[in-house]
Design an enzyme around this catalytic site. Structure first.
Site, mmCIF file in Angstrom:
data_model
loop_
_atom_site.group_PDB
_atom_site.id
_atom_site.type_symbol
_atom_site.label_atom_id
_atom_site.label_comp_id
_atom_site.label_asym_id
_atom_site.label_seq_id
_atom_site.Cartn_x
_atom_site.Cartn_y
_atom_site.Cartn_z
ATOM 1 N N LYS A 54 0.925 -1.137 0.115
ATOM 2 C CA LYS A 54 0.324 0.033 0.166
ATOM 3 C C LYS A 54 0.435 1.090 0.226
ATOM 4 O O LYS A 54 1.952 1.667 0.794
ATOM 5 C CB LYS A 54 -0.919 0.051 1.149
ATOM 6 C CG LYS A 54 -2.011 0.951 1.383
ATOM 7 C CD LYS A 54 -2.666 1.071 -0.043
ATOM 8 C CE LYS A 54 -3.614 1.712 0.408
ATOM 9 N NZ LYS A 54 -5.588 1.798 -0.322
ATOM 10 N N THR A 81 -4.549 6.544 3.877
ATOM 11 C CA THR A 81 -5.326 7.905 4.044
ATOM 12 C C THR A 81 -6.455 7.847 5.545
ATOM 13 O O THR A 81 -6.932 6.374 4.553
ATOM 14 C CB THR A 81 -5.569 8.634 2.797
ATOM 15 O OG1 THR A 81 -6.804 8.540 2.332
ATOM 16 C CG2 THR A 81 -3.914 8.933 2.223
ATOM 17 N N ALA A 125 -4.559 3.902 -3.573
ATOM 18 C CA ALA A 125 -5.625 4.791 -2.921
ATOM 19 C C ALA A 125 -6.867 5.654 -4.559
ATOM 20 O O ALA A 125 -6.031 6.273 -4.804
ATOM 21 C CB ALA A 125 -4.922 6.217 -2.269
#
Length: 243
Positions: free
Chosen positions: A37, A41, A111
């Site tokens: 990853k 966030t 993300a």
């Protein structure tokens, strides 16, 4: 080197569950699997992030998070808001390449969507995939609006010369509505290939053994599963009643 980048048409489409499903099937075959990853966030320093969920569902412990920012924003905006340096995607290439040299599969979960910014220079997961020479698994929503989001993402991928590994519906409900069932054929038309899978809604709440079964049923043979796109499309055809 075998690296697969997992991205989505937007946030909340089921990228983490899809990544876990691919990892689960690979691990069950005895393959060495690492999951990366680049930027997490919306999660505090001591909270579980996406990698923890992947580890729990897939039984994989080779997990690598390169940066973490507490605010639920894009990686670039979250870094700015926290007063922290952004994740360095160019250097992430070397780290992922190093992992791939000693593993049979490295999964990289992005993300948000394909073109979400990771830094103020505008680097995105699309750039990361291009630098790595990695194929991209695109996770999509099944409902109204997904066709435009999917078409735009696929067009952006084609413009950048990225190879599509497949399109997977990240969360398919027990009672799909007419729009969802109608979208199946159109999603395949946009991708110019059969669907690579459809994972059941709520799969993230399953225990690892149940999840492995769901992953096997929900992903195509190219990922080690038994998903049959033609059969799935026929079962959920708009002319039939929803099961």
């Amino acid at each position: 080197m075998s690296v697969l980048v997992v991205t989505g048409t937007c946030t909340g489409v089921g990228k983490t569950v899809a990544t876990a499903a691919v990892a689960s099937l690979a691990a069950a075959r005895g393959s060495s699997v690492a999951v990366v990853k680049p930027a997490q966030t919306g999660v505090g320093p001591d909270e579980d992030g996406d990698l923890a969920e992947i580890g729990r569902l897939a039984g994989v412990s080779d997990l690598h998070e390169f940066a973490r920012f507490p605010d639920p924003l894009s990686p670039a905006a979250a870094a700015r808001h926290a007063g922290m340096p952004p994740v360095d995607l160019p250097s992430a290439v070397a780290r992922v390449t190093g992992l791939a040299a000693e593993r049979e599969l490295v999964l990289v979960e992005g993300a948000g969507g394909l073109l979400v910014r990771y830094d103020d220079e505008g680097n995105t997961v699309a750039d990361l995939a291009r630098w790595l020479g990695a194929s991209v698994l695109l996770v999509v929503r099944p409902d109204l609006g997904t066709l435009n989001h999917t078409a735009l993402t696929l067009e952006a991928m084609a413009h950048r010369g990225l190879n599509l590994a497949g399109v997977v519906i990240g969360s398919w409900p027990d009672a799909p509505d007419l729009a969802m069932r109608s979208n199946l054929r159109d999603l395949e038309t946009l991708a110019a290939r059969p669907l690579a899978g459809a994972l059941p809604a709520g799969a993230g709440a399953l225990d690892p053994a149940e999840f492995l079964v769901a992953a096997h049923r929900g992903l195509a043979p190219v990922f080690g599963g038994s998903f049959d796109a033609a059969s799935f499309r026929d079962t959920h055809a708009p002319t039939k009643e929803s099961p």
